[in-house]
Design a protein around this motif. Structure first.
Motif, mmCIF file in Angstrom:
data_model
loop_
_atom_site.group_PDB
_atom_site.id
_atom_site.type_symbol
_atom_site.label_atom_id
_atom_site.label_comp_id
_atom_site.label_asym_id
_atom_site.label_seq_id
_atom_site.Cartn_x
_atom_site.Cartn_y
_atom_site.Cartn_z
ATOM 1 N N PRO A 1 13.703 111.314 148.985
ATOM 2 C CA PRO A 1 14.358 110.270 149.781
ATOM 3 C C PRO A 1 13.433 109.090 150.062
ATOM 4 C CG PRO A 1 13.781 112.135 151.159
ATOM 5 C CD PRO A 1 13.532 112.560 149.743
ATOM 6 N N ALA B 1 21.190 111.992 141.389
ATOM 7 C CA ALA B 1 21.506 112.712 142.629
ATOM 8 C C ALA B 1 20.344 113.618 143.035
ATOM 9 C CB ALA B 1 22.785 113.530 142.445
ATOM 10 N N TYR B 2 19.735 114.262 142.042
ATOM 11 C CA TYR B 2 18.586 115.127 142.320
ATOM 12 C C TYR B 2 17.419 114.319 142.872
ATOM 13 C CZ TYR B 2 14.493 118.051 141.552
ATOM 14 O OH TYR B 2 13.326 118.747 141.740
ATOM 15 N N SER C 1 18.054 113.156 146.447
ATOM 16 C CA SER C 1 18.052 114.206 147.465
ATOM 17 C C SER C 1 16.669 114.807 147.685
ATOM 18 C CB SER C 1 19.039 115.314 147.087
ATOM 19 O OG SER C 1 18.640 115.950 145.878
ATOM 20 N N ARG C 2 15.889 114.903 146.608
ATOM 21 C CA ARG C 2 14.557 115.537 146.707
ATOM 22 C C ARG C 2 13.438 114.536 146.960
ATOM 23 N NH1 ARG C 2 14.708 120.855 144.853
ATOM 24 N NH2 ARG C 2 16.868 121.567 145.079
#
Length: 224
Positions: free
Chosen positions: A27, A20-21, A24-25
């Protein structure tokens, strides 16, 4: 049994959190825009003379300028060079580097970059060869274009070919640094019909996660 179950669930949760990290960071956008500079570049036109369809994406990361080592912002070109050192000399490339070293390092490839010291100190000038799988084709003040897909000992057209565009730019308006790893993979050999690259979807997805990892771990090299 309860301990085993808890350990497994904790591991899964940890992997999910990391994924998830990264998503999100770092893309990923695919396909590239039709007016992306890579399509008009001399390097791409030379490497893909038949304009065969390509698997394409770009992974981008933005960081506040305040997090970047100030010495990397003093001279144009230092930022992207250090980012490139982080990409190839970082944790994200460690497994592939070890595999390629085991398989291809020898007298014929002694001139190439293999060790962490070499990968973390090279200036990545044009012609630099990396672990018998990559070669720098162009270096500017904001990007380093690397040929991929096969050994650099094969200089002609290839059934498996491609480009990595490793970039680092300063966005003074938003006080941020933008880092990106752009990928364009194609067959440069012969003429192939269609509009999409021939990389299977699951391989393409794995590659996109790999780009995220390379971008993330490469960025660590720039941090204070």
């Amino acid at each position: 049994m309860g301990v085993v179950r808890s350990t497994i669930l904790t591991g899964v949760a940890g992997v999910s959190t990391i994924a998830a990290y990264l998503a999100s960071r770092n893309p990923v956008v695919t396909p590239l825009a039709s007016d992306d500079p890579v399509w008009k570049s001399k390097v791409y036109k030379r490497q893909n003379p038949s304009r065969n369809p390509a698997t394409q994406d770009i992974c981008t990361k933005r960081l506040p300028i305040s997090m970047i080592k100030p010495e990397l912002l003093k001279k144009d070109g230092d930022l992207v060079q250090e980012f490139c050192r982080g990409v190839w000399g970082g944790l994200g490339y460690a497994i592939q580097r070890k595999y390629l070293e085991h398989k291809y390092r020898g007298p014929d490839t002694a001139h190439q970059l293999w060790t962490l010291e070499q990968l973390r100190s090279s200036n990545y000038e044009k012609g630099t060869q990396i672990t018998d799988h990559f070669e720098v084709l162009e270096k500017t003040l904001t990007s380093i274009i690397v040929r991929a897909g096969d050994t650099p000992r094969k200089q002609g057209l290839r059934p498996s070919d491609g480009l990595f565009v490793i970039s680092a730019t300063v966005d003074k308006v938003h006080d941020e640094v933008e880092l990106s790893v752009k990928s364009v993979f194609f067959s440069s050999e012969g003429k192939i019909a269609g509009k999409k690259g021939n990389m299977p979807r699951w391989v393409e997805e794995l590659h996109q996660w790999y780009s995220r990892i390379l971008n993330e771990t490469g960025s660590w090299r720039l941090l204070k």
